[in-house]
Design an enzyme around this catalytic site. Structure first.
Site, PDB file in Angstrom:
ATOM      1  N   SER A   1     -16.774  67.300  68.636  1.00 47.56           N
ATOM      2  CA  SER A   1     -17.198  68.689  68.488  1.00 47.56           C
ATOM      3  C   SER A   1     -16.175  69.600  69.145  1.00 47.56           C
ATOM      4  CB  SER A   1     -18.561  68.914  69.144  1.00 47.56           C
ATOM      5  OG  SER A   1     -18.746  70.299  69.341  1.00 47.56           O
TER       6      SER A   1
ATOM      7  N   HIS B   1     -16.322  68.115  63.979  1.00 49.21           N
ATOM      8  CA  HIS B   1     -17.651  68.741  64.062  1.00 49.21           C
ATOM      9  C   HIS B   1     -17.489  70.189  64.541  1.00 49.21           C
ATOM     10  CE1 HIS B   1     -22.053  68.583  64.405  1.00 49.21           C
ATOM     11  NE2 HIS B   1     -21.909  69.314  65.510  1.00 49.21           N
TER      12      HIS B   1
ATOM     13  N   ASP C   1     -19.353  73.633  65.468  1.00 52.30           N
ATOM     14  CA  ASP C   1     -20.659  74.176  65.872  1.00 52.30           C
ATOM     15  C   ASP C   1     -20.705  75.690  65.721  1.00 52.30           C
ATOM     16  OD1 ASP C   1     -22.249  71.929  66.775  1.00 52.30           O
ATOM     17  OD2 ASP C   1     -20.710  71.667  68.317  1.00 52.30           O
TER      18      ASP C   1
ATOM     19  N   HIS D   1     -21.961  72.528  61.507  1.00 50.10           N
ATOM     20  CA  HIS D   1     -23.340  72.453  62.005  1.00 50.10           C
ATOM     21  C   HIS D   1     -23.814  73.880  62.239  1.00 50.10           C
ATOM     22  CE1 HIS D   1     -26.052  71.175  65.652  1.00 50.10           C
ATOM     23  NE2 HIS D   1     -26.736  71.709  64.670  1.00 50.10           N
TER      24      HIS D   1
ATOM     25  N   MET E   1     -26.189  76.486  63.442  1.00 50.45           N
ATOM     26  CA  MET E   1     -27.334  76.810  64.305  1.00 50.45           C
ATOM     27  C   MET E   1     -27.545  78.306  64.154  1.00 50.45           C
ATOM     28  SD  MET E   1     -26.170  74.354  67.444  1.00 50.45           S
ATOM     29  CE  MET E   1     -24.488  74.249  66.832  1.00 50.45           C
TER      30      MET E   1
ATOM     31  N   MET F   1     -30.646  65.893  66.786  1.00 50.53           N
ATOM     32  CA  MET F   1     -30.165  66.469  68.040  1.00 50.53           C
ATOM     33  C   MET F   1     -30.741  65.652  69.196  1.00 50.53           C
ATOM     34  SD  MET F   1     -28.294  69.051  67.201  1.00 50.53           S
ATOM     35  CE  MET F   1     -27.928  69.547  68.877  1.00 50.53           C
TER      36      MET F   1
ATOM     37  N   PHE G   1     -25.648  74.502  73.583  1.00 55.37           N
ATOM     38  CA  PHE G   1     -24.608  74.314  74.596  1.00 55.37           C
ATOM     39  C   PHE G   1     -24.065  72.893  74.556  1.00 55.37           C
ATOM     40  CE2 PHE G   1     -27.691  77.416  75.948  1.00 55.37           C
ATOM     41  CZ  PHE G   1     -26.890  78.515  76.237  1.00 55.37           C
ATOM     42  N   GLY G   2     -22.781  72.772  74.868  1.00 56.70           N
ATOM     43  CA  GLY G   2     -22.206  71.454  75.075  1.00 56.70           C
ATOM     44  C   GLY G   2     -22.508  70.987  76.491  1.00 56.70           C
ATOM     45  N   GLY G   3     -22.218  69.722  76.769  1.00 56.74           N
ATOM     46  CA  GLY G   3     -22.295  69.213  78.134  1.00 56.74           C
ATOM     47  C   GLY G   3     -23.687  68.955  78.675  1.00 56.74           C
TER      48      GLY G   3
ATOM     49  N   ASP H   1     -26.245  64.022  67.812  1.00 57.25           N
ATOM     50  CA  ASP H   1     -25.443  65.116  68.391  1.00 57.25           C
ATOM     51  C   ASP H   1     -26.024  65.539  69.737  1.00 57.25           C
ATOM     52  OD1 ASP H   1     -23.936  67.380  68.903  1.00 57.25           O
ATOM     53  OD2 ASP H   1     -24.536  68.467  67.099  1.00 57.25           O
TER      54      ASP H   1
ATOM     55  N   GLY I   1     -18.702  66.043  72.137  1.00 58.01           N
ATOM     56  CA  GLY I   1     -17.889  67.201  72.491  1.00 58.01           C
ATOM     57  C   GLY I   1     -17.219  67.009  73.834  1.00 58.01           C
ATOM     58  N   SER I   2     -17.993  67.224  74.906  1.00 60.03           N
ATOM     59  CA  SER I   2     -17.408  67.169  76.254  1.00 60.03           C
ATOM     60  C   SER I   2     -16.837  65.787  76.565  1.00 60.03           C
ATOM     61  CB  SER I   2     -18.451  67.579  77.295  1.00 60.03           C
ATOM     62  OG  SER I   2     -19.654  66.882  77.113  1.00 60.03           O
TER      63      SER I   2
HETATM   64  C1  DX5 Z   1     -24.944  71.544  70.807  1.00 61.44           C
HETATM   65  C2  DX5 Z   1     -23.920  71.192  69.751  1.00 61.44           C
HETATM   66  C3  DX5 Z   1     -23.181  69.925  70.009  1.00 61.44           C
HETATM   67  C4  DX5 Z   1     -22.391  69.927  71.269  1.00 61.44           C
HETATM   68  C5  DX5 Z   1     -22.280  68.521  71.751  1.00 61.44           C
HETATM   69  O1  DX5 Z   1     -25.750  72.579  70.363  1.00 61.44           O
HETATM   70  O2  DX5 Z   1     -24.530  71.065  68.491  1.00 61.44           O
HETATM   71  O3  DX5 Z   1     -22.363  69.572  68.905  1.00 61.44           O
HETATM   72  O4  DX5 Z   1     -21.115  70.467  71.142  1.00 61.44           O
HETATM   73  O5  DX5 Z   1     -21.642  68.561  72.980  1.00 61.44           O
HETATM   74  P1  DX5 Z   1     -21.728  67.365  74.004  1.00 61.44           P
HETATM   75  O6  DX5 Z   1     -21.157  66.177  73.342  1.00 61.44           O
HETATM   76  O7  DX5 Z   1     -20.909  67.874  75.142  1.00 61.44           O
HETATM   77  O8  DX5 Z   1     -23.183  67.189  74.351  1.00 61.44           O
HETATM   78 ZN    ZN Z   2     -23.347  70.189  66.796  1.00 61.35          ZN
END
Ligand code: DX5
Ligand code: ZN
Length: 231
Positions: A9, A34, A36, A67, A69, A138, A144-146, A180, A202-203
């Site tokens: 991501s 990916h 977002d 993706h 949102m 999900m 948010f990531g992380g 995800d 992502g992270s």
């Molecule tokens: C969250 C996003 C994810 C996110 C995943 O809303 O849809 O794609 O970037 O990040 P990590 O892998 O850091 O949880």
């Molecule tokens: Zn995503």
């Protein structure tokens, strides 16, 4: 062994060097980008739109997995198809007419998928299986990531896998089961055993770049794949 797909991501990439990040992570062995999209309405965060998709499109041949949102979905889905997306997924809560939105995405030439939040029931897929190319679960709340992987996703993955397998047996059509949120080297194998065959990270990927790697992310992508190799 299933043909697993790793989808970094870019939410956690360095946005000041986004094109280089996209090329590097694919050169390092990832399969899918990916992308977002957050609208500060459906989720409490704001990210990137079709212009950025168009800008990174020439940086790689790999599929771009958008993706969404966002709410509403339809106009943005069409704009991303035009901007070079290969796969477009959205949350059922974001669309008033799920079947229509899936149809619009397919008519625009993209693969289509539904995204299920941790508390969203799987029955949203029941009457639209023929239009689905991807089911995305999900494993965090979107925005948010992380964040940390929500453990109840494992049982939900197994339930989604059972539905998809039954559909594939009767239709002969393949549907990918993607996950995800919070996917890392130390849990990806367990997540794969629960039934996922595509993994957004992502992270865990962009936070593990190494200057000593030829493509910055070779070590982390190899480590994720090594875990999957043991399934
Ligand atoms: C969250 C996003 C994810 C996110 C995943 O809303 O849809 O794609 O970037 O990040 P990590 O892998 O850091 O949880
Ligand atoms: Zn995503």
């Amino acid at each position: 062994m299933p043909d697993f797909r790793i989808a970094p991501s870019i939410l956690s990439a360095n946005f000041a060097r986004l094109g280089e990040e996209v090329s590097a992570v694919i050169e390092a062995g990832a399969d899918i980008i990916h992308f977002d999209v957050m609208d500060n309405h459906y989720v409490p965060n704001l990210t990137i739109g079709p212009l950025v998709c168009e800008a990174i499109r020439p940086c790689t041949q790999a599929p771009i997995d958008v993706h969404l949102m966002v709410k509403p979905v339809d106009a943005l889905a069409a704009a991303f198809a035009k901007a070079g997306a290969d796969i477009i997924t959205f949350h059922p809560e974001g669309s008033e007419h799920i079947d229509r939105t899936l149809g619009l995405i397919k008519e625009a030439g993209c693969k289509a998928g539904l995204v299920f939040n941790p508390a969203t029931p799987l029955h949203y897929m029941d009457y639209v299986m023929d239009k689905l190319d991807i089911v995305l679960l999900m494993s965090v709340n979107p925005g948010f990531g992380g964040q940390q992987f929500i453990a109840s996703t494992l049982a939900k993955l197994a339930a989604a896998r059972a539905r998809i397998d039954a559909y594939e047996r009767s239709s002969g059509r393949r549907i990918r089961l993607e996950v995800d949120g919070g996917v890392k080297i130390d849990n990806i194998a367990e997540i794969a055993r629960a039934g996922a065959d595509a993994f957004v990270a992502g992270s865990a990927v962009f936070g593990a770049g190494r200057d000593s790697d030829a493509n910055r992310y070779d070590t982390v992508i190899a480590a994720l794949r090594a875990q999957l190799g043991e399934i």
